[in-house]
Enzyme design. Structure first.
Site, PDB file in Angstrom:
ATOM      1  CE1 TYR A  43     -17.176  -4.084 -16.350  1.00 12.21           C
ATOM      2  CE2 TYR A  43     -16.145  -5.102 -15.057  1.00 12.21           C
ATOM      3  CZ  TYR A  43     -16.885  -4.874 -15.717  1.00 12.21           C
ATOM      4  OH  TYR A  43     -18.078  -6.123 -15.719  1.00 12.21           O
ATOM      5  CG  ASP A  93     -16.655 -16.903 -29.055  1.00  8.06           C
ATOM      6  OD1 ASP A  93     -15.313 -16.047 -29.379  1.00  8.06           O
ATOM      7  OD2 ASP A  93     -16.364 -15.915 -30.184  1.00  8.06           O
ATOM      8  CG  ASP A 115     -17.136  -8.841 -13.619  1.00  8.06           C
ATOM      9  OD1 ASP A 115     -17.485  -9.725 -12.989  1.00  8.06           O
ATOM     10  OD2 ASP A 115     -17.529  -7.272 -13.416  1.00  8.06           O
TER      11      ASP A 115
END
Ligand code: NAD
Length: 357
Positions: free
Chosen positions: A142, A224, A248
């Site tokens: 980010y 995952d 997030d």
């Protein structure tokens, strides 16, 4: 009498509706526990863009820096999605986090017993869930440079950079260790080190830091698999340590274990200076202005602010107890409607919580 100065950023969408309730709760608690709380409301997000052409104006950031704690509701609206990126409300969030050096985001995910039937998962799967996501907040993809779009070529291209320095990983790992030491001493670090170099550095650094504390038991999981395990067997987790992007996504996934994203608070902290306390959810433009939003995530964020930011532990606990009492009596906002409860508006359930305090 103890005196606190907090900044309120009620922001956009449902922000003002849920903030109003938290402020009433704070006023009542300040009378009950004899502390004085000054609430200084400042422009932030879309509303600040409208007034100052900047979603995180300097005046707001300066007030936040000078406060004891910041209580933030939520920002954003589709109408700002076409603005230049730095003018969008969400960029204001990144600017605030950077300005206050809020590198650690703490998101507790605890199933409230009266809501066991509200999750989309089976009761047996979620009943023992009590975990904390510790997310790195001001590094990773980010914030990484370079980033941008190249559109003057035949085929358009866009790129971001996922980057961490070992010292950024070390400091967030120390936060996770501190929290784990107050709980079961188990940390699960989540990465994608089978594919990403930055995740390999993450994994190696977390191992080096945690191995200095013999009490801590560290496990690693690929992101995952972690997404799958959070749905399959969420109670296996205690403290989850992860980077900005993975945190997030996983913390929203974990939020839904509780039944509604309208239930979850968070704290964003630095090593010194004020923290920012805010619900996990966004501005919910689809229900804004309808007085149907769930104000509980905001009220629980207020509780976290009292506990972590202001050290008013009894007042913080009162909010949690009041919320559990209201839920136990069968009152819900519509996001938690299971057909077997009394559905109240945002302001009505707020009043019920205030009455319980
Ligand atoms: P969202 O969290 O705002 O909403 C997702 C869904 O959950 C919607 O159906 C909404 O009605 C519901 N919801 C959210 N909070 C609720 C509450 N308290 N009570 C009842 N229902 C609730 O996420 P989104 O729709 O992806 O984003 C909307 C806007 O919020 C976007 O502009 C986004 O960028 C922004 N956003 C802001 C923050 C923040 O302020 N920290 C976080 C996430 C998204």
């Amino acid at each position: 009498m103890k005196r606190y100065k907090i900044v309120l950023l009620s922001g956009d969408g449902i922000g003002p509706e849920i903030s109003e309730i938290s402020i009433k709760i704070l006023k009542k608690l300040s009378r009950k526990y004899a502390f004085d709380i000054e609430v200084n409301e400042q422009y932030f997000g879309g509303i600040a863009y409208e007034k100052y052409n900047d979603p995180a104006p300097k005046v707001t950031i300066d007030h936040c820096k000078a406060s004891d704690a910041v209580l933030l509701a939520c920002v954003g609206d589709v109408k700002y999605d076409t603005l230049a990126r730095e003018l969008r409300p969400e960029s204001g969030l990144l600017k605030l986090r950077s300005a206050l050096n809020l590198f650690a985001n703490i998101r507790p995910v605890k199933i409230r017993k009266p809501l066991l039937d509200s999750s989309s998962l089976k009761k047996e799967i979620i009943e023992n869930v009590d975990l904390i996501v510790v997310r790195e907040l001001i590094g990773g993809i980010y914030f990484g440079q370079p980033r941008g779009q190249i559109s003057n070529t035949k085929v358009k291209k866009a790129f971001n950079t996922m980057v961490y320095e070992s010292n950024e990983i070390e400091r967030i790992t120390k936060v996770a260790i501190k929290i784990a030491n107050q709980r079961s001493k188990k940390i699960c670090s989540i990465d994608k080190s089978n594919v990403l170099e930055v995740s390999q550095l993450w994994r190696d650094t977390v191992f080096n830091v945690t191995s200095k504390d013999k009490e801590i038991s560290l496990s690693n999981m690929y992101v995952d698999n972690a997404a799958m395990q959070l749905v399959k067997d969420p109670s296996q987790f205690d403290v989850i340590l992860t980077s900005n992007l993975f945190g997030d996504i996983l913390s929203d996934l974990a939020a839904m274990l509780t039944g509604s994203i309208g239930m979850l608070p968070s704290a964003s902290l630095s090593n010194s200076g004020p923290g920012v306390f805010e619900p996990v959810h966004g501005s919910a433009p689809d229900i804004a202005g309808k007085n149907i939003a769930n104000p509980i995530a905001m009220a629980l964020s207020t509780s976290m602010m009292l506990k972590i930011g202001l050290n008013e532990i009894d007042a913080a606990n009162d909010i949690e107890i009041a919320i559990d009492n209201v839920l136990s009596k069968g009152y819900r906002t519509s996001d938690l409607n299971n057909g077997n409860c009394q559905v109240l508006s945002c302001s009505e359930i707020g009043e019920k919580i205030i009455q319980e305090i």
